[in-house]
Design a protein around this motif. Structure first.
Motif, PDB file in Angstrom:
ATOM      1  N   ASN A   1      21.908  27.210 -22.531  1.00 54.08           N
ATOM      2  CA  ASN A   1      21.255  28.332 -21.835  1.00 54.08           C
ATOM      3  C   ASN A   1      19.741  28.159 -21.821  1.00 54.08           C
ATOM      4  OD1 ASN A   1      23.651  29.600 -21.274  1.00 54.08           O
ATOM      5  ND2 ASN A   1      23.662  30.812 -23.163  1.00 54.08           N
ATOM      6  N   GLU A   2      19.196  27.739 -22.974  1.00 58.12           N
ATOM      7  CA  GLU A   2      17.749  27.543 -23.061  1.00 58.12           C
ATOM      8  C   GLU A   2      17.281  26.418 -22.135  1.00 58.12           C
ATOM      9  OE1 GLU A   2      13.887  28.249 -24.401  1.00 58.12           O
ATOM     10  OE2 GLU A   2      15.733  29.409 -24.633  1.00 58.12           O
ATOM     11  N   LEU A   3      18.112  25.362 -22.074  1.00 51.92           N
ATOM     12  CA  LEU A   3      17.757  24.205 -21.238  1.00 51.92           C
ATOM     13  C   LEU A   3      17.660  24.579 -19.763  1.00 51.92           C
ATOM     14  CD1 LEU A   3      17.211  21.168 -21.277  1.00 51.92           C
ATOM     15  CD2 LEU A   3      19.664  20.798 -20.950  1.00 51.92           C
ATOM     16  N   PHE A   4      18.573  25.443 -19.340  1.00 51.57           N
ATOM     17  CA  PHE A   4      18.571  25.839 -17.926  1.00 51.57           C
ATOM     18  C   PHE A   4      17.810  27.145 -17.698  1.00 51.57           C
ATOM     19  CE2 PHE A   4      21.209  22.766 -15.887  1.00 51.57           C
ATOM     20  CZ  PHE A   4      22.028  22.259 -16.915  1.00 51.57           C
ATOM     21  N   SER A   5      17.201  27.664 -18.718  1.00 50.05           N
ATOM     22  CA  SER A   5      16.457  28.918 -18.591  1.00 50.05           C
ATOM     23  C   SER A   5      15.176  28.696 -17.776  1.00 50.05           C
ATOM     24  CB  SER A   5      16.108  29.454 -19.974  1.00 50.05           C
ATOM     25  OG  SER A   5      15.239  30.564 -19.870  1.00 50.05           O
ATOM     26  N   THR A   6      14.797  29.707 -17.040  1.00 46.45           N
ATOM     27  CA  THR A   6      13.549  29.650 -16.257  1.00 46.45           C
ATOM     28  C   THR A   6      12.497  30.606 -16.804  1.00 46.45           C
ATOM     29  OG1 THR A   6      14.350  31.328 -14.701  1.00 46.45           O
ATOM     30  CG2 THR A   6      14.811  29.010 -14.173  1.00 46.45           C
ATOM     31  N   ASP A   7      12.746  31.151 -18.010  1.00 48.22           N
ATOM     32  CA  ASP A   7      11.795  32.105 -18.605  1.00 48.22           C
ATOM     33  C   ASP A   7      10.445  31.452 -18.799  1.00 48.22           C
ATOM     34  OD1 ASP A   7      14.303  33.626 -20.756  1.00 48.22           O
ATOM     35  OD2 ASP A   7      13.784  33.952 -18.631  1.00 48.22           O
ATOM     36  N   GLY A   8       9.402  32.150 -18.424  1.00 51.96           N
ATOM     37  CA  GLY A   8       8.055  31.646 -18.633  1.00 51.96           C
ATOM     38  C   GLY A   8       7.521  30.767 -17.522  1.00 51.96           C
ATOM     39  N   PHE A   9       8.367  30.477 -16.545  1.00 48.41           N
ATOM     40  CA  PHE A   9       7.930  29.607 -15.458  1.00 48.41           C
ATOM     41  C   PHE A   9       8.183  30.310 -14.124  1.00 48.41           C
ATOM     42  CE2 PHE A   9       7.045  25.891 -17.854  1.00 48.41           C
ATOM     43  CZ  PHE A   9       7.960  25.901 -18.918  1.00 48.41           C
ATOM     44  N   PRO A  10       7.142  30.436 -13.301  1.00 53.34           N
ATOM     45  CA  PRO A  10       7.339  31.055 -11.977  1.00 53.34           C
ATOM     46  C   PRO A  10       7.933  30.046 -10.994  1.00 53.34           C
ATOM     47  CG  PRO A  10       5.071  30.377 -12.217  1.00 53.34           C
ATOM     48  CD  PRO A  10       5.745  30.073 -13.525  1.00 53.34           C
ATOM     49  N   GLU A  11       8.482  30.558  -9.928  1.00 52.66           N
ATOM     50  CA  GLU A  11       8.924  29.669  -8.842  1.00 52.66           C
ATOM     51  C   GLU A  11       7.703  28.956  -8.262  1.00 52.66           C
ATOM     52  OE1 GLU A  11      12.467  32.707  -7.381  1.00 52.66           O
ATOM     53  OE2 GLU A  11      10.824  32.186  -6.037  1.00 52.66           O
ATOM     54  N   ARG A  12       7.927  27.726  -7.803  1.00 52.21           N
ATOM     55  CA  ARG A  12       6.785  26.934  -7.316  1.00 52.21           C
ATOM     56  C   ARG A  12       6.099  27.612  -6.136  1.00 52.21           C
ATOM     57  NH1 ARG A  12       7.250  20.576  -7.233  1.00 52.21           N
ATOM     58  NH2 ARG A  12       7.135  21.038  -9.448  1.00 52.21           N
ATOM     59  N   TRP A  13       6.841  28.403  -5.385  1.00 52.19           N
ATOM     60  CA  TRP A  13       6.182  29.127  -4.285  1.00 52.19           C
ATOM     61  C   TRP A  13       5.055  30.026  -4.806  1.00 52.19           C
ATOM     62  CZ3 TRP A  13       6.685  27.509   0.396  1.00 52.19           C
ATOM     63  CH2 TRP A  13       7.882  26.965   0.856  1.00 52.19           C
ATOM     64  N   GLU A  14       5.221  30.474  -6.089  1.00 52.68           N
ATOM     65  CA  GLU A  14       4.240  31.384  -6.661  1.00 52.68           C
ATOM     66  C   GLU A  14       3.095  30.644  -7.347  1.00 52.68           C
ATOM     67  OE1 GLU A  14       4.558  34.495  -6.051  1.00 52.68           O
ATOM     68  OE2 GLU A  14       6.488  34.214  -5.057  1.00 52.68           O
ATOM     69  N   CYS A  15       3.183  29.293  -7.420  1.00 52.50           N
ATOM     70  CA  CYS A  15       2.136  28.506  -8.077  1.00 52.50           C
ATOM     71  C   CYS A  15       1.156  27.997  -7.033  1.00 52.50           C
ATOM     72  CB  CYS A  15       2.747  27.322  -8.834  1.00 52.50           C
ATOM     73  SG  CYS A  15       3.846  27.840 -10.167  1.00 52.50           S
ATOM     74  N   GLY A  16      -0.027  28.491  -7.012  1.00 56.70           N
ATOM     75  CA  GLY A  16      -1.003  28.044  -6.018  1.00 56.70           C
ATOM     76  C   GLY A  16      -0.816  28.801  -4.706  1.00 56.70           C
ATOM     77  N   VAL A  17      -1.530  28.350  -3.713  1.00 55.04           N
ATOM     78  CA  VAL A  17      -1.484  28.991  -2.380  1.00 55.04           C
ATOM     79  C   VAL A  17      -0.737  28.053  -1.447  1.00 55.04           C
ATOM     80  CG1 VAL A  17      -2.819  30.024  -0.525  1.00 55.04           C
ATOM     81  CG2 VAL A  17      -3.675  30.113  -2.850  1.00 55.04           C
ATOM     82  N   TRP A  18       0.566  28.244  -1.381  1.00 56.66           N
ATOM     83  CA  TRP A  18       1.402  27.389  -0.528  1.00 56.66           C
ATOM     84  C   TRP A  18       1.534  28.026   0.859  1.00 56.66           C
ATOM     85  CZ3 TRP A  18       3.663  22.758  -1.927  1.00 56.66           C
ATOM     86  CH2 TRP A  18       3.606  22.437  -3.274  1.00 56.66           C
ATOM     87  N   SER A  19       1.295  27.221   1.869  1.00 58.71           N
ATOM     88  CA  SER A  19       1.704  27.655   3.202  1.00 58.71           C
ATOM     89  C   SER A  19       3.173  27.296   3.372  1.00 58.71           C
ATOM     90  CB  SER A  19       0.874  26.955   4.278  1.00 58.71           C
ATOM     91  OG  SER A  19       1.180  25.580   4.306  1.00 58.71           O
ATOM     92  N   GLU A  20       3.834  27.980   4.278  1.00 55.22           N
ATOM     93  CA  GLU A  20       5.256  27.683   4.483  1.00 55.22           C
ATOM     94  C   GLU A  20       5.465  26.241   4.915  1.00 55.22           C
ATOM     95  OE1 GLU A  20       7.170  30.414   7.043  1.00 55.22           O
ATOM     96  OE2 GLU A  20       9.148  29.500   6.863  1.00 55.22           O
ATOM     97  N   ALA A  21       4.593  25.769   5.808  1.00 58.93           N
ATOM     98  CA  ALA A  21       4.737  24.385   6.290  1.00 58.93           C
ATOM     99  C   ALA A  21       4.508  23.398   5.159  1.00 58.93           C
ATOM    100  CB  ALA A  21       3.755  24.127   7.434  1.00 58.93           C
ATOM    101  N   HIS A  22       3.474  23.634   4.358  1.00 58.65           N
ATOM    102  CA  HIS A  22       3.169  22.732   3.247  1.00 58.65           C
ATOM    103  C   HIS A  22       4.322  22.685   2.262  1.00 58.65           C
ATOM    104  CE1 HIS A  22       0.081  21.535  -0.083  1.00 58.65           C
ATOM    105  NE2 HIS A  22       0.925  20.555   0.227  1.00 58.65           N
ATOM    106  N   GLY A  23       4.857  23.849   1.914  1.00 56.63           N
ATOM    107  CA  GLY A  23       5.959  23.878   0.965  1.00 56.63           C
ATOM    108  C   GLY A  23       7.182  23.161   1.473  1.00 56.63           C
ATOM    109  N   TRP A  24       7.536  23.425   2.738  1.00 56.54           N
ATOM    110  CA  TRP A  24       8.749  22.789   3.277  1.00 56.54           C
ATOM    111  C   TRP A  24       8.575  21.300   3.476  1.00 56.54           C
ATOM    112  CZ3 TRP A  24      13.466  24.348   3.066  1.00 56.54           C
ATOM    113  CH2 TRP A  24      13.740  25.712   2.948  1.00 56.54           C
ATOM    114  N   VAL A  25       7.357  20.823   3.683  1.00 55.63           N
ATOM    115  CA  VAL A  25       7.151  19.368   3.741  1.00 55.63           C
ATOM    116  C   VAL A  25       7.544  18.742   2.404  1.00 55.63           C
ATOM    117  CG1 VAL A  25       5.369  17.581   3.770  1.00 55.63           C
ATOM    118  CG2 VAL A  25       5.414  19.314   5.548  1.00 55.63           C
TER     119      VAL A  25
END
Length: 572
Positions: free
Chosen positions: A37-61
């Protein structure tokens, strides 16, 4: 005592295994299920979309690229595994299986990199990267061990001799008409025997499919009538030179006209067969490249459209920022006049005894503050629009490329800011600076911005020390501008080259375009700019510029080929 290769391999794998155990043990666990459970846990880490200022095009690239890499990495092991199954005598199977595991693990890490945009399982990703590292090292060790046996393989000269021997055998086999017809019939590309006059003597099935004729119809034709009129003269000229003995054969890109009238783009290879020195006939090989040509034309069109859109965007930015300044100048002018009129009105009204306390507060405090707010923000907007104009003009600026004496240039720049440096009591240290190629004016602007930043963001706790040094890295010169100023927090370092990004807008004046212009100038000169900084200690800006003019010449040629604007670069 020297260690054997097996001992070194065991030690290397043992150390990597210990790292893996340390990684897993660093996760606080009580049971295997808790560990999972700990190995697959996402606690403490945001989704990458929330890290920095991603544009939709940049993220999908990033996402689509990682998925594409994963798919390719998954396909390669299946091909290798299929090959081993079909060829059980394949040597070094263990090495091949390690390669399969290594490639699959690499693919898995790319898939996880894509999933992290929604599922930030960084712990699991770290474990997978560690496993990949273990398998990678094992693969390298096995590969090194396999080198001696690979070295024993035949050399290039032996291969060339073998190729020549086989070519000689093939020429002898060509004398046998039946064997030659069999080879022709099953060739994957169009093949033909052509008489010295251009008549088809023998054609294979692939050529018939390519040109849309039956075998009987082609044997009644000559290549002159099937060749596009615009390519015929070049083909006949090469043919005459081959017959004259000037060349042994030739290759050319050529268009054929199919029976249905469609054009076929092909790569033609022609060899003249001689017997006892006398020309006998031609062997022609024809590869269909129509699909490749269409893709190339589409690519060129897309590049041209992209260049046009870039020019359109620059024009829009220029016009918008230029036109917005006109009403803004009026706002600034009238707000200044309004402020002056309000001051006169204030003086007259305050002399009157009929004003209550609230009215006096409005006249003495609120109204001046509001007018000052309007004027300050109007001036701020004017500064931003001027900066935007400078930024847009740089996209249309014609770079004058020349060799730059950097010792002289930095001397002139430091002389120009000597007053500011003396005013803050700064100490300046400049090393020997190798020359580079670029636009002298814009390179000067780049370094001026870096020096100005060092002065603006100096520390109030110590005397500013500014150091400028350089080193060569291949075809580039790496210039480093260092200071002992405020430094930059790591979380802001990736954004400092963005347009209008400022660290301390309330403390330091500026339009937020200085470092953006530095980055644009460096990229336009086929260079780069980067930073390493420690908050509270200082910053190091690294500028890479070419010391070989051909690097910029290649970029200029590429831009000229991709667009109609050929005046972006001039060379001295």
């Amino acid at each position: 005592m020297p260690f054997s290769k097996d001992t070194v391999a065991c030690y290397s794998l043992m150390h990597l295994y210990q790292l893996e155990v340390l990684f897993i043990s660093s996760i606080e666990i009580n049971t295997p299920l808790a560990m999972l459970n700990e190995l697959f846990s996402t606690d403490g880490f945001p989704e990458r979309w929330e890290c920095g200022v991603w544009s939709e095009a940049h993220g999908w690239v990033h996402i689509l690229s990682d998925i594409a890499i994963w798919a390719a990495y998954m396909a390669i092991p299946f091909v290798l595994f299929y090959t081993i199954k079909k060829r059980p005598e394949t040597p070094n199977k263990t090495l091949v299986y390690l390669f399969i595991a290594f490639i699959m693990l690499c693919g898995l890490t790319h898939l996880l990199e894509a999933l992290i945009f929604w599922w930030p399982a960084y712990r699991f990703l770290g474990l997978m990267k560690l496993v990949t590292a273990v398998v990678s090292v094992a693969t390298v060790i096995m590969l090194v061990r396999a080198v001696p046996s690979v070295i024993k393989y035949p050399t290039k000269i032996a291969f060339e001799e073998e190729i020549e021997r086989r070519a000689d055998s093939e020429r002898k086999l060509a004398e046998s008409e039946d064997l030659f017809r069999t080879a022709m019939r099953y060739a994957p590309i169009g093949k033909a025997l052509v008489s010295l006059e251009g008549k088809f003597m023998l054609v294979n099935k692939k050529l018939c499919e390519l040109l849309g004729y039956s075998e009987e119809e082609l044997l009644r034709q000559d290549f002159q009538h099937l060749t596009h009129p615009e390519d015929l003269d070049a083909d006949l000229d090469c043919l005459k030179r081959t017959l004259a003995g000037e060349i042994n054969g030739y290759s050319m890109e050529k268009r054929y006209i199919r029976k249905d009238g469609k054009i076929v783009h092909s790569m033609l290879n022609v060899v003249l067969i001689r017997h006892d020195g006398e020309p006998q006939h031609f062997v022609s090989q024809i590869l269909d490249i129509s699909t490749r040509k269409r893709l190339m034309q589409r690519q060129e069109k897309l590049i041209s459209e992209l260049a046009q859109r870039n020019r359109d965007m620059q024009q829009i930015v220029y016009v918008a920022s230029h036109d917005l300044r006109s009403p803004l100048v009026n706002i600034i002018g009238f707000s200044t006049e309004l402020n002056a009129s309000a001051s006169e009105l204030q003086k007259k009204l305050l002399k009157s005894d009929c004003l209550d306390e609230q009215a006096r507060a409005i006249l003495e405090t609120d109204m001046p503050e509001m007018l000052q707010f309007i004027n300050t923000n109007a001036l701020r907007m004017d500064m931003l629009l001027k900066g935007l104009l400078r930024y847009s003009r740089l996209g249309r600026y014609t770079f004058t490329i020349q060799q730059i004496d950097m010792d002289q240039l930095l001397g002139e720049l430091l002389q120009g800011v000597s007053f500011q440096l003396n005013e803050v009591g700064a100490k300046v240290e400049v090393g020997l600076l190798p020359n580079c190629y670029g636009d002298k004016v814009l390179v000067g602007q780049l370094f001026t911005n870096l020096i100005d930043n060092a002065i603006k963001y100096r520390s109030s706790e110590r005397t500013l020390v500014l150091k400028i040094k350089a080193s060569t890295e291949g075809d580039y010169v790496r210039y480093t501008v260092s200071d002992n100023g405020q430094g930059i927090d790591p979380k802001y370092q990736e954004r400092i080259f963005e347009v209008f990004h400022r660290l301390n807008p309330s403390e330091v004046d500026g339009d937020g375009l200085g470092l953006s212009l530095c980055s644009l100038i460096a990229r336009r000169l086929e260079g780069d700019i980067s930073i390493d900084s420690k908050f509270g200690v200082g910053s190091n800006f690294h500028v890479k510029l070419p010391r070989d003019q051909s690097i910029i010449t290649e970029r200029a040629d590429a831009i000229s080929n991709a667009s109609t604007d050929h005046s972006l670069y001039s060379f001295k």
